[in-house]
Design a protein around this motif. Structure first.
Motif, PDB file in Angstrom:
ATOM      1  N   ALA B  11       0.843  -1.193   0.000  1.00 36.96           N
ATOM      2  CA  ALA B  11       0.000   0.000   0.000  1.00 36.96           C
ATOM      3  C   ALA B  11       0.874   1.237   0.000  1.00 36.96           C
ATOM      4  O   ALA B  11       0.616   2.202  -0.701  1.00 36.96           O
ATOM      5  CB  ALA B  11      -0.934  -0.019   1.206  1.00 36.96           C
ATOM      6  N   LEU B  14       2.404   1.783  -3.365  1.00 35.33           N
ATOM      7  CA  LEU B  14       1.374   2.263  -4.290  1.00 35.33           C
ATOM      8  C   LEU B  14       1.111   3.745  -4.071  1.00 35.33           C
ATOM      9  O   LEU B  14       0.923   4.499  -5.034  1.00 35.33           O
ATOM     10  CB  LEU B  14       0.077   1.486  -4.076  1.00 35.33           C
ATOM     11  CG  LEU B  14      -0.142   0.263  -4.955  1.00 35.33           C
ATOM     12  CD1 LEU B  14      -1.478  -0.356  -4.663  1.00 35.33           C
ATOM     13  CD2 LEU B  14      -0.029   0.621  -6.431  1.00 35.33           C
ATOM     14  N   ILE B  17       3.997   5.577  -5.635  1.00 34.34           N
ATOM     15  CA  ILE B  17       3.909   5.567  -7.102  1.00 34.34           C
ATOM     16  C   ILE B  17       2.817   6.513  -7.573  1.00 34.34           C
ATOM     17  O   ILE B  17       3.000   7.272  -8.541  1.00 34.34           O
ATOM     18  CB  ILE B  17       3.622   4.131  -7.608  1.00 34.34           C
ATOM     19  CG1 ILE B  17       4.832   3.226  -7.362  1.00 34.34           C
ATOM     20  CG2 ILE B  17       3.269   4.129  -9.086  1.00 34.34           C
ATOM     21  CD1 ILE B  17       4.527   1.755  -7.523  1.00 34.34           C
ATOM     22  N   SER B  18       1.701   6.473  -6.914  1.00 26.55           N
ATOM     23  CA  SER B  18       0.571   7.316  -7.315  1.00 26.55           C
ATOM     24  C   SER B  18       0.916   8.789  -7.198  1.00 26.55           C
ATOM     25  O   SER B  18       0.568   9.596  -8.070  1.00 26.55           O
ATOM     26  CB  SER B  18      -0.658   6.994  -6.466  1.00 26.55           C
ATOM     27  OG  SER B  18      -0.989   5.641  -6.568  1.00 26.55           O
ATOM     28  N   LYS B  21       2.974   9.842 -10.047  1.00 26.52           N
ATOM     29  CA  LYS B  21       2.182   9.987 -11.266  1.00 26.52           C
ATOM     30  C   LYS B  21       1.474  11.333 -11.288  1.00 26.52           C
ATOM     31  O   LYS B  21       1.442  12.035 -12.300  1.00 26.52           O
ATOM     32  CB  LYS B  21       1.147   8.863 -11.373  1.00 26.52           C
ATOM     33  CG  LYS B  21       1.721   7.532 -11.767  1.00 26.52           C
ATOM     34  CD  LYS B  21       0.620   6.528 -12.035  1.00 26.52           C
ATOM     35  CE  LYS B  21       1.163   5.130 -12.130  1.00 26.52           C
ATOM     36  NZ  LYS B  21       2.096   4.956 -13.243  1.00 26.52           N
ATOM     37  N   LYS B  36      -7.403  10.512 -15.845  1.00 24.72           N
ATOM     38  CA  LYS B  36      -6.319   9.690 -15.315  1.00 24.72           C
ATOM     39  C   LYS B  36      -6.030  10.030 -13.856  1.00 24.72           C
ATOM     40  O   LYS B  36      -5.860   9.131 -13.025  1.00 24.72           O
ATOM     41  CB  LYS B  36      -5.058   9.884 -16.163  1.00 24.72           C
ATOM     42  CG  LYS B  36      -3.911   9.005 -15.696  1.00 24.72           C
ATOM     43  CD  LYS B  36      -2.684   9.164 -16.565  1.00 24.72           C
ATOM     44  CE  LYS B  36      -1.557   8.318 -15.973  1.00 24.72           C
ATOM     45  NZ  LYS B  36      -0.297   8.495 -16.683  1.00 24.72           N
ATOM     46  N   LEU B  38      -8.045  11.277 -11.705  1.00 29.11           N
ATOM     47  CA  LEU B  38      -9.144  10.806 -10.867  1.00 29.11           C
ATOM     48  C   LEU B  38      -8.951   9.329 -10.538  1.00 29.11           C
ATOM     49  O   LEU B  38      -9.113   8.894  -9.402  1.00 29.11           O
ATOM     50  CB  LEU B  38     -10.479  11.017 -11.596  1.00 29.11           C
ATOM     51  CG  LEU B  38     -11.733  10.588 -10.834  1.00 29.11           C
ATOM     52  CD1 LEU B  38     -11.955  11.473  -9.623  1.00 29.11           C
ATOM     53  CD2 LEU B  38     -12.959  10.627 -11.735  1.00 29.11           C
ATOM     54  N   LEU B  39      -8.580   8.549 -11.552  1.00 32.02           N
ATOM     55  CA  LEU B  39      -8.355   7.121 -11.323  1.00 32.02           C
ATOM     56  C   LEU B  39      -7.182   6.904 -10.364  1.00 32.02           C
ATOM     57  O   LEU B  39      -7.226   6.030  -9.496  1.00 32.02           O
ATOM     58  CB  LEU B  39      -8.107   6.410 -12.657  1.00 32.02           C
ATOM     59  CG  LEU B  39      -9.284   6.411 -13.635  1.00 32.02           C
ATOM     60  CD1 LEU B  39      -8.886   5.735 -14.941  1.00 32.02           C
ATOM     61  CD2 LEU B  39     -10.500   5.718 -13.043  1.00 32.02           C
ATOM     62  N   VAL B  40      -6.143   7.690 -10.526  1.00 28.85           N
ATOM     63  CA  VAL B  40      -4.989   7.562  -9.626  1.00 28.85           C
ATOM     64  C   VAL B  40      -5.405   7.896  -8.194  1.00 28.85           C
ATOM     65  O   VAL B  40      -4.971   7.247  -7.235  1.00 28.85           O
ATOM     66  CB  VAL B  40      -3.832   8.472 -10.099  1.00 28.85           C
ATOM     67  CG1 VAL B  40      -2.738   8.543  -9.044  1.00 28.85           C
ATOM     68  CG2 VAL B  40      -3.257   7.962 -11.413  1.00 28.85           C
ATOM     69  N   TYR B  42      -8.206   7.332  -6.872  1.00 30.93           N
ATOM     70  CA  TYR B  42      -8.921   6.181  -6.342  1.00 30.93           C
ATOM     71  C   TYR B  42      -7.949   5.131  -5.812  1.00 30.93           C
ATOM     72  O   TYR B  42      -8.170   4.526  -4.762  1.00 30.93           O
ATOM     73  CB  TYR B  42      -9.823   5.558  -7.413  1.00 30.93           C
ATOM     74  CG  TYR B  42     -11.197   6.196  -7.500  1.00 30.93           C
ATOM     75  CD1 TYR B  42     -11.606   6.863  -8.654  1.00 30.93           C
ATOM     76  CD2 TYR B  42     -12.083   6.138  -6.434  1.00 30.93           C
ATOM     77  CE1 TYR B  42     -12.858   7.453  -8.740  1.00 30.93           C
ATOM     78  CE2 TYR B  42     -13.338   6.721  -6.510  1.00 30.93           C
ATOM     79  CZ  TYR B  42     -13.718   7.378  -7.659  1.00 30.93           C
ATOM     80  OH  TYR B  42     -14.951   7.961  -7.739  1.00 30.93           O
ATOM     81  N   VAL B  43      -6.898   4.907  -6.559  1.00 28.19           N
ATOM     82  CA  VAL B  43      -5.883   3.951  -6.099  1.00 28.19           C
ATOM     83  C   VAL B  43      -5.282   4.445  -4.793  1.00 28.19           C
ATOM     84  O   VAL B  43      -5.072   3.675  -3.851  1.00 28.19           O
ATOM     85  CB  VAL B  43      -4.772   3.765  -7.159  1.00 28.19           C
ATOM     86  CG1 VAL B  43      -3.659   2.881  -6.620  1.00 28.19           C
ATOM     87  CG2 VAL B  43      -5.351   3.179  -8.431  1.00 28.19           C
ATOM     88  N   ARG B  45      -6.682   6.329  -2.572  1.00 30.69           N
ATOM     89  CA  ARG B  45      -7.647   6.145  -1.499  1.00 30.69           C
ATOM     90  C   ARG B  45      -7.669   4.703  -1.035  1.00 30.69           C
ATOM     91  O   ARG B  45      -7.665   4.412   0.156  1.00 30.69           O
ATOM     92  CB  ARG B  45      -9.028   6.588  -1.977  1.00 30.69           C
ATOM     93  CG  ARG B  45     -10.104   6.500  -0.905  1.00 30.69           C
ATOM     94  CD  ARG B  45     -11.478   6.494  -1.504  1.00 30.69           C
ATOM     95  NE  ARG B  45     -11.725   5.246  -2.237  1.00 30.69           N
ATOM     96  CZ  ARG B  45     -12.910   4.883  -2.690  1.00 30.69           C
ATOM     97  NH1 ARG B  45     -13.936   5.681  -2.521  1.00 30.69           N
ATOM     98  NH2 ARG B  45     -13.071   3.765  -3.340  1.00 30.69           N
ATOM     99  N   ASN B  46      -7.692   3.801  -1.983  1.00 28.54           N
ATOM    100  CA  ASN B  46      -7.719   2.385  -1.628  1.00 28.54           C
ATOM    101  C   ASN B  46      -6.459   1.979  -0.866  1.00 28.54           C
ATOM    102  O   ASN B  46      -6.525   1.272   0.143  1.00 28.54           O
ATOM    103  CB  ASN B  46      -7.846   1.520  -2.895  1.00 28.54           C
ATOM    104  CG  ASN B  46      -9.168   1.742  -3.608  1.00 28.54           C
ATOM    105  OD1 ASN B  46     -10.131   2.178  -3.003  1.00 28.54           O
ATOM    106  ND2 ASN B  46      -9.195   1.457  -4.895  1.00 28.54           N
ATOM    107  N   ALA B  47      -5.326   2.441  -1.347  1.00 24.34           N
ATOM    108  CA  ALA B  47      -4.065   2.090  -0.688  1.00 24.34           C
ATOM    109  C   ALA B  47      -4.023   2.680   0.713  1.00 24.34           C
ATOM    110  O   ALA B  47      -3.549   2.049   1.661  1.00 24.34           O
ATOM    111  CB  ALA B  47      -2.883   2.588  -1.516  1.00 24.34           C
ATOM    112  N   VAL B  50      -6.086   0.599   3.146  1.00 23.85           N
ATOM    113  CA  VAL B  50      -5.390  -0.616   3.565  1.00 23.85           C
ATOM    114  C   VAL B  50      -4.253  -0.267   4.511  1.00 23.85           C
ATOM    115  O   VAL B  50      -4.056  -0.910   5.548  1.00 23.85           O
ATOM    116  CB  VAL B  50      -4.851  -1.374   2.330  1.00 23.85           C
ATOM    117  CG1 VAL B  50      -3.895  -2.469   2.744  1.00 23.85           C
ATOM    118  CG2 VAL B  50      -6.002  -1.939   1.521  1.00 23.85           C
TER     119      VAL B  50
END
Lengths: 450, 293
Positions: B11, B14, B17-18, B21, B36, B38-40, B42-43, B45-47, B50
């Motif tokens: 996590a 990630l 990395i995010s 980016k 793009k 927005l998608l990053v 989300y990652v 947030r998820n990371a 966790v």
């Protein structure tokens, strides 16, 4: 499943450059391909802002083997790089989409768009030119009026065929965000252009005004949760269009309901399977392309790993789901690192809506027959196919022992991706863009039947 | 609920990395791509979910251990023959450190009360702030759009059917950031204007600092506090992943974004080493700041 062969050994490369397929300039990367409504013309756009149009050769009895070859018809620079001084932003010249208008006279019309501006181009032939001017001589030099003693009427003389492209309309300054798609209405008078947050409706004749029909920008940008990824008009109903979102949903809107179509009349979404949840669930569920079927009864959507066919009458789940490259599910982390997870693959119907096609990595592309439920993986590669040779189906080995002709997941070349494909509206001819090369394949059975 | 067994290490990478980016997207040709990024986010947030969950679990495990130690010591103290004065001081400082955690779990009331009693004399200011009511002042609240996780997560934190999770307001003794933990979930609120978030974090902290200083009147208590602070810092570092350099990179990038894009140029030479926990706790603020352009 029909067998496709490389009937046409045409590989497009810019004539001024001598490059091997492994080394190319960024500008030569093909960014869109589109057949026109008759299939006679094939347009490609590239990252350098150029449009190249191919025309199919007429059938000729003297050379039957050259039936249906596509040759370069016209090349022009559609968009140039621009600079937005107010925002200090460079606007890329890359052609995001090309859409043809149905042919209404001798000239051809297409819409091409980059991130900010849509242009209407007229492609016309000129095979005659006027000769015998009074005020200028044949070289074009102006004649001294005092030397003219008699007047003559200029006459049209035949000349070598010249194809010229002229920009007839420029539709600009209507999009704050990046345009991702355009779609011509079946009424042939209007079209929509779509960016991340808005859909605008234009009249083809009017360039200084457009109507905003969808706006999903929240009052507070911090509350933004999804963007529009693609939009398309229904092929027959001029009042209906659909747009897809980054959350994996599709909304069908009816323009007769209200001026602003923020409220959809149908909402297509499949609930997420909680067992497959990962860090990248949102990314892989983002829809990269949406296409109506030719008969207007179905919708097809492409997300990162699957293609789904939706029945317009059923909103809660897709009719069919096809796994394009499920073996990538375990590699999402590395695909995220190298940005491949953001690749936007397109999908396309064949003329009869019985087969769907989409691209993948390693220059593979996949076809799914909706009736027989069979699928095939083919490769667009010069090394592996000679002219008129049947394309050999490829297979990716997902685990265990690799068979002789199989390729393992780790050997896939992720820099070779097929994002853009198009299918001839009536025949089994497909065009596949592999980075800077264009491959045109034709169904072998048809050539045998000649 | 992310159904992966990836630990906080993945996590963390990630997240790193995010952030890179998002940072690189600023210089990309054609401008920042909203989709793009927005998608990053989300990652991210998820990371973060966790990562924080893992941290909670880790800290809770440590707290449980110390609880056990506390009980053991109480039992020991009943036997005067085994009592050692120095050990008592150390234990007190350890408990003070517990109290001064920048992120407090929804530990049982029993545990808190024990710590409260022990450290009341050592850190009067801290206790005043830490257990100061369930409704913190709005100015110290930064609203967050983090989705509430399912109740099952809360259950994981309360072990053995102990007291139900409730709201706790905690002062981070290192950074003086006030954090509210509700039902075991980090509930750092950020104000609407993303640009203010970085500043917002600082102003309540400063306010708290002043209050705290006023409360500390006794020199002895002050030295105890200092010792506790040091202990907090040491233990804090030990809680984080051994690969601390990655975490500090994350901190640096987040401090850049925390001050808004306009602050990017000016802050490049003025990077602060912020504790990774506090940084990650404020992800909600700047994550949406990225999207808000």
């Amino acid at each position: 499943m029909k067998c496709f062969s490389r009937y046409l050994p045409y590989l497009f490369r810019p004539p001024s450059t001598i490059l091997s397929s492994t080394c190319h300039t960024e500008a030569d990367i093909i960014s869109t391909v589109e057949f026109n409504s008759s299939g006679e013309l094939l347009a490609t756009g590239d990252k350098g802002g150029r449009v190249v149009v191919f025309q199919r050769e007429q059938e000729s009895k003297s050379q039957p083997q050259r039936r249906g070859e596509y040759n370069v018809y016209s090349t022009f620079q559609s968009h140039e790089p621009e600079f937005d001084y107010l925002k200090s932003l460079e606007i890329e010249e890359k052609i995001n989409k090309i859409k043809w208008l149905p042919q209404q006279n001798a000239a051809y019309f297409l819409l091409s768009t980059n991130d900010k501006t849509v242009k209407l181009w007229k492609i016309s032939e000129r095979d005659k030119r006027p000769e015998g001017y009074n005020l200028k001589d044949e070289d074009g030099r102006i004649r001294n009026p005092s030397t003219i003693t008699s007047l003559r009427v200029p006459v049209l003389q035949p000349m070598d065929l010249m194809v010229e492209a002229t920009a007839r309309r420029v539709f600009s300054n209507a999009h704050t965000y990046h345009i991702n798609s355009i779609s011509v209405n079946s009424d042939l008078q209007t079209f929509i252009s779509t960016d991340d947050l808005r859909v605008n409706l234009w009249n083809l004749e009017i360039t200084d005004r457009s109507f905003n029909i969808v706006d999903i920008k929240p009052a507070n940008m911090e509350e933004l949760t999804e963007v529009i990824t693609s939009a398309e008009f229904h092929p027959q109903h001029c009042h209906t269009f659909a747009y897809s979102s980054s959350k994996g949903s599709i909304r069908l809107c009816d323009m007769r309901q209200a001026a602003l179509c923020d409220k959809h009349c149908k909402y297509f979404e499949e609930p997420e399977d909680p067992s497959t949840r990962s860090f990248f669930s949102e990314i892989i569920s983002s829809i990269s392309d949406v296409k109506f079927s030719h008969n207007g009864r179905y919708l097809m959507t492409r997300d990162y790993l699957t293609v789904k066919v939706w029945d317009l009458q059923m909103e809660n789940k897709p009719l069919e789901t096809y796994q394009v490259h499920d073996y990538l599910r375990g590699k999402l982390c590395s695909l995220y690192e190298n940005d491949c997870i953001f690749d936007k693959f397109e999908c396309v119907w064949n003329g009869s809506d019985s087969v769907i096609m989409t691209g993948s990595y390693n220059n593979f592309f996949r076809m799914f027959d909706r009736n027989t439920k069979r699928d095939v993986t083919l490769e667009a590669s010069r090394e592996n196919s000679k002219p008129r040779a049947i394309l050999k189906p490829r297979k990716v080995c997902v685990g265990g022992k690799r068979r002789k002709d199989e390729i393992s997941v780790d050997s896939l070349d992720f820099s070779k991706k097929i994002l853009h494909t198009t299918w001839h509206p009536h025949e089994n001819i497909i065009a596949v863009a592999a980075t800077n090369n264009l491959y045109i394949f034709q169904d072998k059975e048809e050539t045998v039947n000649l | 609920m992310i159904n992966t067994m990836e630990c906080a290490v993945d996590a963390q990478s990630l997240i790193s990395i995010s952030l890179m980016k998002i940072h690189n997207s600023r210089t990309q040709r054609g401008g920042i791509k909203l989709h793009k990024n927005l998608l990053v986010s989300y990652v991210l947030r998820n990371a973060r979910q966790v990562y924080i969950k893992e941290k909670y679990a880790e800290i809770y495990r440590m707290q449980q251990y110390e609880e056990v130690m506390t009980v053991c010591n109480e039992i020991q103290q009943l036997n005067p023959l085994e009592l050692d004065a120095e050990d008592a001081d150390d234990e007190e400082q350890a408990r003070a450190a517990c109290c001064g955690e920048d992120v407090s779990l929804c530990g049982s009331a029993c545990h808190r009360d024990a710590a409260h009693t022990r450290t009341a004399s050592a850190l009067p200011g801290c206790s005043h702030l830490e257990y100061d009511g369930k409704e913190p002042e709005p100015s110290f609240y930064r609203s967050c759009c983090m989705e509430a996780s399912p109740v099952s997560e809360c259950d994981q934190f309360s072990a053995n059917g102990r007291a139900h999770c409730n709201k706790t307001t905690v002062l981070d003794l290192d950074t003086h950031v006030v954090t509210t933990v509700e039902n075991g979930y980090l509930h750092q609120d950020c104000c609407c204007d993303a640009l203010q978030c970085g500043q917002g974090a600082q102003s309540p902290a400063k306010k708290r600092k002043v209050e705290f200083a006023c409360c500390v009147s006794d020199v002895e208590e002050l030295s105890d506090f200092t010792a506790a602070r040091k202990r907090v810092k040491r233990e804090d570092c030990s809680y984080t992943h051994p690969d601390y350099t990655d975490t500090s990179n994350i901190s640096n990038l987040i401090s850049i974004f925390g001050s808004g894009f306009s602050g990017l140029l000016s802050r490049q030479t003025d990077l602060e080493q912020i504790c990774s926990k506090q940084v990650l706790a404020s992800l909600g603020a700047w994550t949406r700041a990225i999207v808000a352009f």
